[in-house]
Design an enzyme around this catalytic site. Sequence first.
Site, PDB file in Angstrom:
ATOM      1  N   THR A 234       0.815  -1.223   0.000  1.00 46.86           N
ATOM      2  CA  THR A 234       0.000   0.000   0.000  1.00 46.86           C
ATOM      3  C   THR A 234       0.845   1.268   0.000  1.00 46.86           C
ATOM      4  OG1 THR A 234      -0.165  -0.041   2.414  1.00 46.86           O
ATOM      5  CG2 THR A 234      -1.913  -1.162   1.186  1.00 46.86           C
TER       6      THR A 234
ATOM      7  N   LEU B 154       5.631   2.847  -3.711  1.00 46.29           N
ATOM      8  CA  LEU B 154       6.082   1.927  -4.746  1.00 46.29           C
ATOM      9  C   LEU B 154       5.280   0.636  -4.741  1.00 46.29           C
ATOM     10  CD1 LEU B 154       8.045   1.157  -6.995  1.00 46.29           C
ATOM     11  CD2 LEU B 154       9.652   0.385  -5.226  1.00 46.29           C
TER      12      LEU B 154
ATOM     13  N   LYS C 148      20.123  -1.607   4.361  1.00 53.50           N
ATOM     14  CA  LYS C 148      19.878  -2.475   3.205  1.00 53.50           C
ATOM     15  C   LYS C 148      21.001  -3.494   3.038  1.00 53.50           C
ATOM     16  CE  LYS C 148      17.173   0.976   0.604  1.00 53.50           C
ATOM     17  NZ  LYS C 148      15.920   0.266   0.383  1.00 53.50           N
TER      18      LYS C 148
ATOM     19  N   ARG D 169      20.934  -7.659   2.904  1.00 53.34           N
ATOM     20  CA  ARG D 169      21.600  -8.485   1.882  1.00 53.34           C
ATOM     21  C   ARG D 169      22.411  -9.602   2.521  1.00 53.34           C
ATOM     22  NH1 ARG D 169      24.344  -4.839  -2.939  1.00 53.34           N
ATOM     23  NH2 ARG D 169      22.436  -3.817  -3.709  1.00 53.34           N
TER      24      ARG D 169
END
Length: 353
Positions: free
Chosen positions: A18, A21, A140, A144
């Site tokens: 929602t 993006l 991020k 990973r």
Amino acid sequence: MASDEEMGKARILVIGGTGRLGTHIVAAASARLGHPTVALVRDTAPSDPAKAALLESFLDLGVALVKGDLYDHASLVRPMKAADAVISALGTRQVADQTLLIAAINEAGNVKRFLPSEFWTDVDRTAAVEPARSAVYAAKASVRRAVEAAGVPHTYVLCGYLAGAALPSVGQVISPAPPADEAVILGGGDTKVVYVAEEDVGTYTVLAAGDPRAENRMLYVKPMANTVSHNELLDLWEKKTGRGFRRVHVAADAVLKMIREAPLALGLALSIAHAAYILGETNFKVDPAKGVAAGELYPDVEYTTVSEYLDRLLPTGSSGRNLKGRKFVLTSLAALCGIFLCIYVGMLSGRSR
């Protein structure tokens, strides 16, 4: 381009569907590409009219809504047991918590691909400054490492600036509106920057989710027509509107000073912009050893160009030729931002016209 038989119609679960993006990923998966699609939502019957309308639009597309929460392990595992691919579009504040998705994927046992919330530059190759370095890049990168340590098949989607975040202001960082009389440029304005429309990021992401050629690889979304400098972007806007405006350049050291002195939210936005407009990190190089260009895998995708996106900002029924001399009506917020910014910039750097 791989056939549908080779790629299959993966059953896709979208987390964060929602958001800015996420809505485009959901639409791409269900409406444009015909995948069986499930959106995990905290409330399937929200009282907020806008959220309710959004979920109704999902249902109209054939999307299944499943109630769940990132912090409720069981509610993640259940829909994952019926999913081939899990796509996360979680925002910055929840990026680090994607390790909870990894744990659920491992327990579900059948997810064939995980696409974590990347959608920026290569976070393993950055010179970004704080606070973006910790809040975005390090977070991020830690996800990973967790994905790779768990052995989860994955794809990392790199795409530079989302057009909806940068182009409505024609590349200006603080003002939410296009320039009227004056445009503020970070640095010299000649660094190449990559912009990609959200709907195109959604399409490329979903295509990669079921594509074996993208497994355990980076997908570089870097449309050539959308790789432009801020000066080139402003030149294009002047041509479309038939109006010129002053350009105020903020030197790199002055930008760093602004970042250090700004409140956290503004400092985060400025440090992200510093990485793009001064360091040039959205203009990433494709490393064949680590990934592949989206344009090579999916040459038939007709992406939105920067020029086409800017056309959306023009008043309805107008063209560049007949806009000469017309002033844009700025919202009070845009005007206030412009006043404060000009005062601040005036103290930090000289103007170049």
